[in-house]
Scaffold this active site. Structure first.
Site, mmCIF file in Angstrom:
data_model
loop_
_atom_site.group_PDB
_atom_site.id
_atom_site.type_symbol
_atom_site.label_atom_id
_atom_site.label_comp_id
_atom_site.label_asym_id
_atom_site.label_seq_id
_atom_site.Cartn_x
_atom_site.Cartn_y
_atom_site.Cartn_z
ATOM 1 N N GLN A 192 0.863 -1.188 0.000
ATOM 2 C CA GLN A 192 0.000 0.000 0.000
ATOM 3 C C GLN A 192 0.895 1.232 0.000
ATOM 4 O O GLN A 192 1.878 1.272 0.735
ATOM 5 C CB GLN A 192 -0.839 -0.030 1.279
ATOM 6 C CG GLN A 192 -1.170 1.311 1.905
ATOM 7 C CD GLN A 192 -2.196 2.089 1.100
ATOM 8 O OE1 GLN A 192 -3.062 1.505 0.463
ATOM 9 N NE2 GLN A 192 -2.087 3.403 1.122
ATOM 10 N N THR A 193 0.572 2.225 -0.825
ATOM 11 C CA THR A 193 1.341 3.466 -0.721
ATOM 12 C C THR A 193 0.517 4.667 -1.161
ATOM 13 O O THR A 193 -0.381 4.545 -1.996
ATOM 14 C CB THR A 193 2.643 3.404 -1.548
ATOM 15 O OG1 THR A 193 3.317 4.657 -1.470
ATOM 16 C CG2 THR A 193 2.368 3.078 -3.005
ATOM 17 N N ARG A 194 0.817 5.798 -0.572
ATOM 18 C CA ARG A 194 0.251 7.060 -1.051
ATOM 19 C C ARG A 194 1.389 8.041 -1.288
ATOM 20 O O ARG A 194 1.186 9.250 -1.330
ATOM 21 C CB ARG A 194 -0.773 7.616 -0.042
ATOM 22 C CG ARG A 194 -0.215 7.947 1.300
ATOM 23 C CD ARG A 194 -1.282 8.650 2.136
ATOM 24 N NE ARG A 194 -0.700 9.469 3.173
ATOM 25 C CZ ARG A 194 -0.429 9.070 4.402
ATOM 26 N NH1 ARG A 194 -0.638 7.817 4.741
ATOM 27 N NH2 ARG A 194 0.071 9.894 5.279
ATOM 28 N N HIS A 198 10.648 5.659 -2.797
ATOM 29 C CA HIS A 198 12.075 5.959 -2.769
ATOM 30 C C HIS A 198 12.855 4.678 -2.451
ATOM 31 O O HIS A 198 12.266 3.605 -2.297
ATOM 32 C CB HIS A 198 12.351 7.071 -1.753
ATOM 33 C CG HIS A 198 11.706 8.383 -2.146
ATOM 34 N ND1 HIS A 198 12.118 9.112 -3.233
ATOM 35 C CD2 HIS A 198 10.646 9.048 -1.627
ATOM 36 C CE1 HIS A 198 11.354 10.190 -3.353
ATOM 37 N NE2 HIS A 198 10.438 10.176 -2.390
ATOM 38 N N HIS A 201 11.641 2.219 0.434
ATOM 39 C CA HIS A 201 10.488 1.348 0.165
ATOM 40 C C HIS A 201 10.790 0.324 -0.918
ATOM 41 O O HIS A 201 10.276 -0.794 -0.890
ATOM 42 C CB HIS A 201 9.257 2.187 -0.167
ATOM 43 C CG HIS A 201 8.644 2.796 1.060
ATOM 44 N ND1 HIS A 201 8.194 4.091 1.110
ATOM 45 C CD2 HIS A 201 8.447 2.292 2.292
ATOM 46 C CE1 HIS A 201 7.729 4.350 2.325
ATOM 47 N NE2 HIS A 201 7.876 3.273 3.060
ATOM 48 N N ARG A 287 6.625 1.332 9.048
ATOM 49 C CA ARG A 287 6.465 2.176 10.223
ATOM 50 C C ARG A 287 5.430 3.247 9.923
ATOM 51 O O ARG A 287 5.303 3.711 8.795
ATOM 52 C CB ARG A 287 7.814 2.801 10.598
ATOM 53 C CG ARG A 287 8.378 3.693 9.521
ATOM 54 C CD ARG A 287 9.868 3.771 9.597
ATOM 55 N NE ARG A 287 10.321 4.303 10.863
ATOM 56 C CZ ARG A 287 10.711 5.559 11.067
ATOM 57 N NH1 ARG A 287 10.648 6.436 10.080
ATOM 58 N NH2 ARG A 287 11.158 5.932 12.233
ATOM 59 N N ASP A 288 4.643 3.586 10.908
ATOM 60 C CA ASP A 288 3.661 4.657 10.791
ATOM 61 C C ASP A 288 2.714 4.485 9.610
ATOM 62 O O ASP A 288 2.379 5.441 8.916
ATOM 63 C CB ASP A 288 4.382 6.015 10.697
ATOM 64 C CG ASP A 288 3.476 7.152 11.162
ATOM 65 O OD1 ASP A 288 2.549 6.881 11.950
ATOM 66 O OD2 ASP A 288 3.687 8.296 10.721
ATOM 67 N N HIS A 289 2.280 3.254 9.381
ATOM 68 C CA HIS A 289 1.377 2.973 8.264
ATOM 69 C C HIS A 289 0.063 3.753 8.446
ATOM 70 O O HIS A 289 -0.564 3.680 9.495
ATOM 71 C CB HIS A 289 1.100 1.465 8.210
ATOM 72 C CG HIS A 289 0.319 1.028 7.008
ATOM 73 N ND1 HIS A 289 0.852 0.235 6.025
ATOM 74 C CD2 HIS A 289 -0.940 1.293 6.619
ATOM 75 C CE1 HIS A 289 -0.064 0.031 5.094
ATOM 76 N NE2 HIS A 289 -1.158 0.672 5.427
ATOM 77 N N ALA A 290 -0.352 4.464 7.398
ATOM 78 C CA ALA A 290 -1.620 5.220 7.392
ATOM 79 C C ALA A 290 -1.696 6.247 8.509
ATOM 80 O O ALA A 290 -2.777 6.660 8.925
ATOM 81 C CB ALA A 290 -2.832 4.285 7.455
#
Ligand SMILES: [Zn+2]
Length: 384
Positions: A192-194, A198, A201, A287-290
């Site tokens: 998942q990405t928004r 880089h 990831h 880390r810190d997803h969403a």
């Protein structure tokens, strides 16, 4: 060949009514409820089965169970309420009708059998989903703007919201499943990405890809915050990155129509469960997803998965720490595999990278691929 994984709840839901003409005529007679932008995204995911086992907007017992226990009333794990809001005036207009027409840009796309009209419990919902009632949180702010009432019931879809973008990358869960079958993938990891991808990831995706057959790069293209990088720019970034650095037969780039809620851990769980419907067996949780701002702890989104039996989830979460280039390791690394000091590591903040790009400067190639940097530099100079 068998499927990669069962959908959540065992069966892929398909709400599309193929007899569209008759359905459109029927809908024309019904009171109308306009779908907001987030609701359009939810509707699309419901209609295509991405939200399986949900077959409509939630009735109150599911809404309550999700808020209280992170489960549907059936006991199945689910972490985010999927609701259709209306205000007082809307409730009056519906006036006890059994069904309403759901519209996008005044065009009916489907109907909802009104099983229930119930009052939204904003404070409980905000605390349960976002763990805060602070209006600076974009999810809480959106909740504040929504109507006081919620319509629950089954959806019948005869159309999807129209999209002018990314046509070749739009796939329903049935279509991603078919694509995996065609490629012979048995084990697929979803990402998942928004954000643009880089090196950090890229490294995490490739670590995961080492142990499975394929990667579903699944960027979210529904509504996001204004300061997030626009979806069309991100898609150009993904394309140049995949062309240059990934084996073509190991990656499927497909867009994820959901809107962002910024619900941190609850949304990470939701993101994993719906990827199961798309056919993923594994899901990357960074880390810190969403997350947003400092509302959640760095690893909260990983810890939430520990609260469930693996069989209740089905999909396997893969947890990763933050990655960086280490000059002494001479490669990408994380604190898990690199013993060196911060001074040996190339660590650039997101703010610093954005500043360099805005000045037309490529970040070091150990941090961002030059092709990706160039797309972002061009997008930023076009915007000014
Ligand atoms: Zn090192």
């Amino acid at each position: 060949m068998t499927e990669t994984i069962e959908p959540h709840g065992g069966q892929l839901v398909d709400l599309l009514d193929r007899d569209a003409e008759r359905a459109v005529d029927e809908a024309a007679q019904l009171p109308k409820v306009a779908l907001g932008r987030r609701e359009q995204a939810d509707y699309e995911m419901l209609a295509t089965g991405a939200m399986s086992p949900l077959a409509g907007f939630m009735v109150e017992k599911d809404y309550r169970a999700v808020l209280d226990e992170m489960r549907l009333a059936s006991g199945l794990v689910w972490s985010i309420p999927i609701t259709l809001s209306v205000n007082d005036e809307g409730v009056k207009r519906i006036g006890g009708a059994d069904a309403v027409a759901l519209t996008v840009d005044d065009r009916p796309v489907g109907t909802l059998d009104v099983e229930e009209v119930y009052r939204r419990d904003r404070e409980v919902e905000a605390r349960a989903v976002f763990q805060t009632t602070d209006r600076k949180h974009p999810g809480v702010a959106a909740l504040e703007r929504s109507g006081d009432w919620v319509l629950g019931g089954r959806v019948r879809a005869f159309g999807l919201p129209r999209h002018d973008t990314f046509a070749e990358h739009r796939r329903t869960p049935a279509e991603t499943r078919a694509a995996f079958r065609e490629r012979g993938w048995r084990r697929v990891v979803g990402f998942q990405t928004r954000n643009p991808v880089h090196r950090a990831h890229e490294y995490i995706q490739k670590c995961a890809l080492e142990i499975v057959d394929g990667l579903l790069l699944h960027p979210l293209v529904g509504e996001t915050k204004e300061d997030d990088v626009p979806a069309d720019v991100r898609m150009r970034c993904y394309t140049v990155l995949l062309d240059g650095y990934y084996p073509k037969d190991r990656v499927l780039l497909s867009v994820f129509p959901a809107a962002m809620r910024y619900a941190g851990p609850k949304e990470a769980l939701f993101h994993a469960l719906v990827r199961k419907n798309y056919g993923c067996t594994h899901f990357i949780v960074g880390r810190d997803h969403a997350g947003v701002g400092t509302f959640y702890g760095t690893f909260d989104a990983q810890k939430i998965f520990e609260r469930f039996d693996p069989e209740d989830l089905g999909i396997t979460p893969l947890m990763f720490e933050h990655a960086f280039w280490c000059h002494r390791c001479e490669g990408m690394a994380t604190p898990k595999i690199c013993p060196h000091r911060d001074e040996d590591r190339l660590i650039l903040s997101g703010t610093k990278v954005r500043e360099m790009l805005r000045n037309g400067e490529r970040p070091p190639p150990e941090s961002s691929r030059p092709e990706v940097a160039d797309v972002l530099i061009r997008a930023m100079s076009d915007r000014d």
